[in-house]
Design an enzyme around this catalytic site. Structure first.
Site, PDB file in Angstrom:
ATOM      1  N   ASP A 103     120.452  74.882  64.915  1.00 56.91           N
ATOM      2  CA  ASP A 103     119.006  74.980  65.082  1.00 56.91           C
ATOM      3  C   ASP A 103     118.804  75.822  66.346  1.00 56.91           C
ATOM      4  OD1 ASP A 103     116.402  74.753  65.766  1.00 56.91           O
ATOM      5  OD2 ASP A 103     116.288  72.568  65.545  1.00 56.91           O
ATOM      6  N   GLU A 227     106.409 106.646  53.294  1.00 53.43           N
ATOM      7  CA  GLU A 227     107.227 105.693  52.553  1.00 53.43           C
ATOM      8  C   GLU A 227     106.654 105.526  51.163  1.00 53.43           C
ATOM      9  OE1 GLU A 227     108.720 102.187  54.784  1.00 53.43           O
ATOM     10  OE2 GLU A 227     106.923 102.607  55.939  1.00 53.43           O
ATOM     11  N   HIS A 251     108.922 104.011  65.870  1.00 52.09           N
ATOM     12  CA  HIS A 251     109.639 105.137  65.270  1.00 52.09           C
ATOM     13  C   HIS A 251     108.958 106.485  65.545  1.00 52.09           C
ATOM     14  CE1 HIS A 251     111.670 101.859  63.479  1.00 52.09           C
ATOM     15  NE2 HIS A 251     110.907 101.702  62.427  1.00 52.09           N
ATOM     16  N   LYS A 356     109.349 109.195  49.495  1.00 55.17           N
ATOM     17  CA  LYS A 356     109.870 108.840  50.824  1.00 55.17           C
ATOM     18  C   LYS A 356     110.258 110.138  51.495  1.00 55.17           C
ATOM     19  CE  LYS A 356     113.358 105.975  53.116  1.00 55.17           C
ATOM     20  NZ  LYS A 356     112.464 105.188  53.950  1.00 55.17           N
TER      21      LYS A 356
HETATM   22  C1  BG6 Z   1     110.873  99.389  59.666  1.00 60.84           C
HETATM   23  C2  BG6 Z   1     109.498  98.928  59.269  1.00 60.84           C
HETATM   24  O1  BG6 Z   1     111.009  99.395  61.061  1.00 60.84           O
HETATM   25  O2  BG6 Z   1     111.091 100.707  59.176  1.00 60.84           O
HETATM   26  C3  BG6 Z   1     109.338  98.969  57.772  1.00 60.84           C
HETATM   27  O3  BG6 Z   1     109.293  97.600  59.738  1.00 60.84           O
HETATM   28  C4  BG6 Z   1     109.669 100.350  57.247  1.00 60.84           C
HETATM   29  O4  BG6 Z   1     108.021  98.617  57.388  1.00 60.84           O
HETATM   30  C5  BG6 Z   1     111.027 100.809  57.764  1.00 60.84           C
HETATM   31  O5  BG6 Z   1     109.670 100.287  55.828  1.00 60.84           O
HETATM   32  C6  BG6 Z   1     111.295 102.258  57.397  1.00 60.84           C
HETATM   33  O6  BG6 Z   1     112.609 102.590  57.721  1.00 60.84           O
HETATM   34  P1  BG6 Z   1     113.367 103.767  56.971  1.00 60.84           P
HETATM   35  O7  BG6 Z   1     114.687 103.850  57.660  1.00 60.84           O
HETATM   36  O8  BG6 Z   1     113.478 103.344  55.535  1.00 60.84           O
HETATM   37  O9  BG6 Z   1     112.534 104.995  57.138  1.00 60.84           O
END
Ligand code: BG6
Length: 503
Positions: A103, A227, A251, A356
């Site tokens: 836990d 995405e 990011h 994507k």
């Molecule tokens: C994550 C987010 O940090 O990055 C997600 O929380 C998102 O919502 C993801 O889908 C995208 O990562 P990548 O590497 O698939 O571009």
């Protein structure tokens, strides 16, 4: 040779050595199964995991060692490509695993981690927290109180670190009460992507770009992180966050930093991070008049993805149908310093886009004096297209003469193209987590986010979030499978520009 020491006296690793043990909190979670075990397996397969490295999986559920190994095996069979699943390596990897039911929020039971360490070679331990940031502080404290740590233990934490500047400071304070910054590894997995690291090589190893990389030669910068997926069962988490917190605060701002930073003096972690912080501090603050004009929030409604009908954000499972959370953001911002004065940075990111796609486009300025066909004037500028995913590569759009006797001096635009998959066909592009885990093991921090980076990023986002809250306007709708609200197109066309669509 390795030797046994007492906890508290674990011997140091040389920089570059991966002689560590790993304690993974959240060992049955989604990230561990989809990303961490496959990444560790690949490191093992490539001979990059030390022969004696062990992994302790920690979770609340009751499981014995064999059942845990079976769970990890099944995760690897699901998430590692068949051709890359080597049975001998798999067997070796599974023997590294131990399991402890715990836990996480009560002190009881943590002593077993110290005992697990004592059974091994007492090398530095990496503690990976793949759990909610709300309990990072508890875990760090209990680890310390139980005597499981020493002065070489590193801690790895996942985003989101907090919800705003204040909550992120609380989380960072709690971690910092136990671990010095030099042993805290904050993950932004974009920094682990091979193509993102390539931004550093591209910018600082190529004099061609080094001399051009400023407002004298660049007219604007475009960053798209699109995405195709929607919310994927994470409605509760996502609805509290929204796309700004989930993608931009981390990011996209990291990409802005790597594009905009000045050359670091060397590749040391702090040299790089000092330069990134300067960019974050120089980000243009949001003003009231920018909100309506330069920022667009969107939320997807029902539409199609790959030809299939998909629900809107408010119809997803578990949705609160009154939510104003954004699933798309587009904005025009800038970096207020000498290098970038007057150069707009257009950013956009959204869920449920047609594909994507993550790419950065550097638009160079036109020649000061133009001598070709006036009709082709709009063509006449170079663009550098940096494709981060998928089909990683770089294309420099250049103008040449169109061939043919009838073409005169007509211009033609075409790419000088470096496609990483075909240029390096024998090299597998590693997943971001492979690179990041390797760097933690080696004790190298340059791909991890320092506390002040997180905080400056929050400071900038907090202003926007507060302004949105004051206005309390619903986001603009866009159909799933489209490139976002029409207003995001208008945002860039009002400057006589458009989002770059072809690659
Ligand atoms: C994550 C987010 O940090 O990055 C997600 O929380 C998102 O919502 C993801 O889908 C995208 O990562 P990548 O590497 O698939 O571009």
């Amino acid at each position: 040779m390795t030797q046994r020491n007492r906890v508290g006296e674990a011997r140091s690793t040389d920089a570059g050595s991966t002689e560590i043990d790993l304690a993974l909190f959240g060992a049955l979670g989604d990230l561990a199964q989809r990303k961490l075990y496959p990444a560790l397996y690949h490191l093992d397969r490539e001979g990059l995991l030390d022969a004696d490295t062990r992994l302790l999986g920690l979770a609340r559920q009751a499981l014995d060692r064999e059942a845990f190994q079976a769970r990890v095996q099944s995760a690897l069979e699901t998430h590692v490509k068949g051709a890359e699943l080597d049975r001998a390596v798999l067997k070796r990897f599974l023997t590294r695993l131990d399991f402890l039911q715990l836990d996480f929020t009560t002190a009881e039971g943590y002593g077993a981690i110290r005992e697990w360490r004592q059974q091994g070679l007492l090398r530095p331990m990496v503690v990976y927290l793949s759990v909610s940031a709300k309990i990072y502080g508890d875990i760090c404290r209990h680890l310390q109180a139980s005597g499981s740590l020493d002065e070489q233990t590193r801690v790895v934490v996942e985003k989101p670190i907090g919800f705003d500047l204040r909550s992120s400071a609380e989380v960072n304070d709690a971690i910092g009460a136990v671990f010095p910054e030099s042993r805290v590894y904050r993950i932004d997995h974009y920094l682990g992507k091979e193509t993102v690291q390539n931004l550093i090589a591209l910018r600082f190893a190529n004099p061609l770009f080094g001399t051009q990389w400023n407002q004298n030669h660049i007219s604007h910068v475009e960053i798209t992180v699109a995405e195709k997926v929607g919310i994927e069962g994470r409605w509760g988490y996502f609805d509290e966050a929204g796309q700004l917190r989930d993608m931009v605060q981390n990011h996209l701002l990291q990409l802005v930093c790597l594009i905009a930073m000045d050359p670091p003096a060397n590749l040391d972690a702090d040299a790089i991070r000092d330069e990134k912080v300067k960019v974050l501090k120089a980000l243009k603050p949001f003003t009231d008049d920018m909100l309506g004009r330069d920022v667009v929030r969107g939320q997807y409604i029902a539409g199609t993805s790959d030809g299939q009908a998909v629900p809107g954000y408010l119809e997803e499972e578990g949705a609160n149908t009154a939510s104003h959370t954004e699933t798309f953001v587009a904005m025009k911002t800038g970096v207020a310093n000498w290098r970038w004065a007057g150069v707009p940075f257009y950013l956009r990111t959204g869920k449920r886009m047609p594909e994507k796609l993550s790419q950065i486009i550097i638009h160079f300025r036109q020649q000061p004096h133009y001598i070709f066909d006036p009709d082709q004037r709009g063509l006449a500028a170079n663009k550098l297209v940096i494709r981060l995913q998928p089909e990683e590569g770089i294309a420099l759009e250049v103008l040449t003469k169109d061939s043919g006797l009838d073409k005169g001096m007509r211009l033609r635009r075409g790419p000088l193209h470096l496609d990483f998959n075909s240029a390096f066909p024998k090299t597998r592009i590693p997943d971001a987590y492979e690179r990041l885990l390797l760097e933690v093991m080696k004790g190298q921090q340059y791909l991890f986010v320092r506390r002040d980076e997180v905080e400056h990023a929050w400071r900038w986002c907090d202003d926007l979030i507060a302004a949105w809250a004051d206005r309390d306007e619903p986001p603009r709708r866009y159909p799933a499978g489209s490139w976002g609200p029409v207003a995001s197109i208008a945002m860039i066309t009002q400057d006589g520009r458009s989002w770059y669509e072809d690659y």
